[in-house]
Enzyme design. Structure first.
Site, PDB file in Angstrom:
ATOM      1  CG  ASN A 224      -6.432  -0.450   1.117  1.00 14.29           C
ATOM      2  OD1 ASN A 224      -5.739  -0.070   0.178  1.00 14.29           O
ATOM      3  ND2 ASN A 224      -5.922  -0.869   2.263  1.00 14.29           N
TER       4      ASN A 224
ATOM      5  CG  HIS B 280      -2.973   3.827   1.691  1.00 12.52           C
ATOM      6  ND1 HIS B 280      -3.486   3.369   0.491  1.00 12.52           N
ATOM      7  CD2 HIS B 280      -3.015   2.778   2.549  1.00 12.52           C
ATOM      8  CE1 HIS B 280      -3.814   2.099   0.627  1.00 12.52           C
ATOM      9  NE2 HIS B 280      -3.550   1.727   1.866  1.00 12.52           N
TER      10      HIS B 280
ATOM     11  CB  CYS C 106      -0.948  -0.003   1.191  1.00 13.75           C
ATOM     12  SG  CYS C 106      -2.171  -1.321   1.086  1.00 13.75           S
TER      13      CYS C 106
HETATM   14  N1  ACO Z   1     -18.352  -7.647   9.410  1.00 15.86           N
HETATM   15  C1  ACO Z   1     -18.807  -7.846  10.658  1.00 15.86           C
HETATM   16  N2  ACO Z   1     -17.980  -8.153  11.680  1.00 15.86           N
HETATM   17  C2  ACO Z   1     -16.669  -8.235  11.426  1.00 15.86           C
HETATM   18  C3  ACO Z   1     -16.139  -8.046  10.135  1.00 15.86           C
HETATM   19  C4  ACO Z   1     -17.042  -7.747   9.102  1.00 15.86           C
HETATM   20  N3  ACO Z   1     -16.636  -7.508   7.823  1.00 15.86           N
HETATM   21  N4  ACO Z   1     -14.791  -8.192  10.184  1.00 15.86           N
HETATM   22  C5  ACO Z   1     -14.477  -8.472  11.456  1.00 15.86           C
HETATM   23  N5  ACO Z   1     -15.606  -8.504  12.209  1.00 15.86           N
HETATM   24  C6  ACO Z   1     -15.741  -8.777  13.629  1.00 15.86           C
HETATM   25  C7  ACO Z   1     -14.583  -9.563  14.179  1.00 15.86           C
HETATM   26  O1  ACO Z   1     -14.775 -10.952  13.972  1.00 15.86           O
HETATM   27  C8  ACO Z   1     -14.630  -9.189  15.644  1.00 15.86           C
HETATM   28  O2  ACO Z   1     -15.658  -9.956  16.255  1.00 15.86           O
HETATM   29  P1  ACO Z   1     -15.463 -10.512  17.770  1.00 15.86           P
HETATM   30  O3  ACO Z   1     -15.325  -9.289  18.619  1.00 15.86           O
HETATM   31  O4  ACO Z   1     -16.729 -11.291  17.999  1.00 15.86           O
HETATM   32  O5  ACO Z   1     -14.222 -11.337  17.717  1.00 15.86           O
HETATM   33  C9  ACO Z   1     -15.093  -7.734  15.631  1.00 15.86           C
HETATM   34  O6  ACO Z   1     -15.700  -7.534  14.340  1.00 15.86           O
HETATM   35  C10 ACO Z   1     -13.952  -6.743  15.799  1.00 15.86           C
HETATM   36  O7  ACO Z   1     -12.886  -7.127  14.922  1.00 15.86           O
HETATM   37  P2  ACO Z   1     -11.576  -6.277  14.828  1.00 15.86           P
HETATM   38  O8  ACO Z   1     -10.669  -6.874  13.792  1.00 15.86           O
HETATM   39  O9  ACO Z   1     -10.991  -6.094  16.203  1.00 15.86           O
HETATM   40  O10 ACO Z   1     -12.153  -4.872  14.311  1.00 15.86           O
HETATM   41  P3  ACO Z   1     -11.458  -3.480  14.195  1.00 15.86           P
HETATM   42  O11 ACO Z   1     -12.250  -2.461  14.894  1.00 15.86           O
HETATM   43  O12 ACO Z   1      -9.974  -3.543  14.482  1.00 15.86           O
HETATM   44  O13 ACO Z   1     -11.601  -3.156  12.626  1.00 15.86           O
HETATM   45  C11 ACO Z   1     -10.281  -3.219  10.607  1.00 15.86           C
HETATM   46  C12 ACO Z   1     -11.009  -4.017  11.688  1.00 15.86           C
HETATM   47  C13 ACO Z   1     -11.310  -2.407   9.855  1.00 15.86           C
HETATM   48  C14 ACO Z   1      -9.597  -4.193   9.667  1.00 15.86           C
HETATM   49  C15 ACO Z   1      -9.247  -2.268  11.242  1.00 15.86           C
HETATM   50  O14 ACO Z   1      -8.485  -2.958  12.188  1.00 15.86           O
HETATM   51  C16 ACO Z   1      -8.305  -1.636  10.223  1.00 15.86           C
HETATM   52  O15 ACO Z   1      -8.714  -0.860   9.385  1.00 15.86           O
HETATM   53  N6  ACO Z   1      -7.009  -1.889  10.346  1.00 15.86           N
HETATM   54  C17 ACO Z   1      -5.996  -1.248   9.494  1.00 15.86           C
HETATM   55  C18 ACO Z   1      -5.983  -1.740   8.094  1.00 15.86           C
HETATM   56  C19 ACO Z   1      -4.875  -1.026   7.355  1.00 15.86           C
HETATM   57  O16 ACO Z   1      -4.559   0.115   7.613  1.00 15.86           O
HETATM   58  N7  ACO Z   1      -4.210  -1.666   6.452  1.00 15.86           N
HETATM   59  C20 ACO Z   1      -3.048  -0.983   5.893  1.00 15.86           C
HETATM   60  C21 ACO Z   1      -2.772  -1.113   4.605  1.00 15.86           C
HETATM   61  S1  ACO Z   1      -3.351  -2.524   3.783  1.00 15.86           S
HETATM   62  C22 ACO Z   1      -2.036  -3.146   2.822  1.00 15.86           C
HETATM   63  O17 ACO Z   1      -0.906  -2.775   2.951  1.00 15.86           O
HETATM   64  C23 ACO Z   1      -2.345  -4.253   1.883  1.00 15.86           C
END
Ligand code: ACO
Length: 323
Positions: free
Chosen positions: A280, A250, A114
């Site tokens: 993304n 990004h 990314c």
């Molecule tokens: N729909 C519904 N529920 C979901 C989904 C979904 N699509 N995905 C995960 N959940 C659930 C999980 O199972 C978890 O459930 P649980 O509490 O029962 O275990 C709950 O939601 C919370 O999951 P988390 O992963 O802790 O959610 P979080 O608030 O951290 O959000 C996210 C997840 C959106 C992925 C976030 O962490 C994020 O954006 N991280 C950064 C991503 C990023 O910046 N990537 C960088 C570049 S990408 C690259 O280089 C290729």
């Protein structure tokens, strides 16, 4: 003569097919509300069967060249940032080179996931500054839909396909207006290799593999590293956040984007956000966002534009450009 890289044109391309959150909610245990609240994403584009990263790259490149009033044969450097190349080798850039009618110079890929567009921009800027090339095309192009585990709701809802491109030309540093890339700042820390990676590859499994991510940890480190690299970019140019006309981040998560805008004290209307429609798109996200803001007249010649990105590796960086 001291040379610098001026932006001569930009362009972008998105595949036709739109996949909404509601469509994903029809086949996965997720909802439009969850995806929007956690990420800001409303829909993403997905490449058609047989439509490859090079196809997206060529469409974006042709538009950028046309915007710059140039042809492929005017280029002497082509750098494609991608983590989803058509083939393991050769570089996708060489395929793009052939289709653009570029017959001289070098074409190669840069891989920083990314953060790839910032890394590719820096490589091209260095070549222009050194006089190794006079005109360069930098493309970010991805088909992440091909490396997603469509049964994993934690990752597949986050990404989309697309491409964007910038044309650069070498100009004298002393030219009035100072309209060129001011500086690029690149970092990597391989200790976090396994919090965002693809679980395949030619040397490990001989399969392409699927994207795997510890989202929460990536989120935490993204805020930390991006904050530090934007400070570094501003300090290197004796500028402050109040000098920035546009932040083009990004597009990984609207909460990260909002956090960076708040850190810099920028009002929301100074931050270019396209995540709602694009999701993304990895290395394509910054040039896609630039294209949107140039097309609607927000980014104007002379504006100070700050770009920043973090991706797998981890790798992250920032570029400051006087447009
Ligand atoms: N729909 C519904 N529920 C979901 C989904 C979904 N699509 N995905 C995960 N959940 C659930 C999980 O199972 C978890 O459930 P649980 O509490 O029962 O275990 C709950 O939601 C919370 O999951 P988390 O992963 O802790 O959610 P979080 O608030 O951290 O959000 C996210 C997840 C959106 C992925 C976030 O962490 C994020 O954006 N991280 C950064 C991503 C990023 O910046 N990537 C960088 C570049 S990408 C690259 O280089 C290729």
């Amino acid at each position: 003569m001291t040379l610098r890289s001026q932006v001569a044109g930009c362009g972008a391309y998105l595949p036709e097919r739109i996949v909404t959150n509601h469509e994903l909610a029809g086949r996965l245990d997720t909802s439009d509300e969850w995806i929007r609240q956690r990420t800001g994403i409303g829909e993403r584009r997905v490449a058609a069967p047989g439509e490859l990263t090079s196809d997206l790259a060529v469409r974006a490149a042709e538009r950028a060249l046309s915007n710059a009033g140039m042809k492929g044969s005017d280029l002497d450097l082509l750098v494609v940032a991608t983590a989803t190349p058509d083939n393991t080798f050769p570089a996708t850039a060489t395929k793009v080179q052939a289709r653009l009618g570029m017959r001289r110079g070098a074409a190669f890929d840069v891989q920083a996931v990314c953060a790839g567009f910032i890394f590719a921009l820096s490589v091209a800027d260095n070549a222009l500054r050194l006089g190794q090339a006079r005109t360069a095309l930098v493309v970010g192009a991805e088909t992440f839909s091909r490396i997603l585990d469509w049964a994993d709701r934690g990752t597949c809802v986050l990404f989309g396909d697309g491409a964007g491109a910038l044309v650069l030309r070498a100009v004298p540093a002393a030219a009035p207006g100072g309209r060129f890339i001011l500086s690029n700042h690149l970092h990597s820390d391989g200790r976090q290799y396994d919090i965002l990676y693809v679980d395949g590859g030619p040397s490990s499994t001989r399969c392409t593999g699927f994207l795997r991510m510890e989202g929460r940890e990536v989120f935490r480190l993204a805020i930390q590293h991006l904050s530090s690299v934007v400070d570094e970019a501003l300090a290197a140019n004796d500028l402050t956040a109040s000098d920035i006309d546009w932040l083009v981040p990004h597009q990984a998560n609207s909460r990260i984007i909002d956090g960076m805008g708040r850190k810099l004290g920028l009002s929301k209307d100074k931050v270019v956000v396209t995540i709602e429609r694009h999701a993304n798109t990895s290395a394509a996200s910054i040039p896609l966002a630039i294209q949107a803001a140039v097309e609607d007249g927000r980014i104007q010649p002379g504006h100070l534009v700050l770009m920043e990105a973090l991706g797998g590796g981890l790798s992250w960086g920032a570029s400051l450009v006087r447009w």
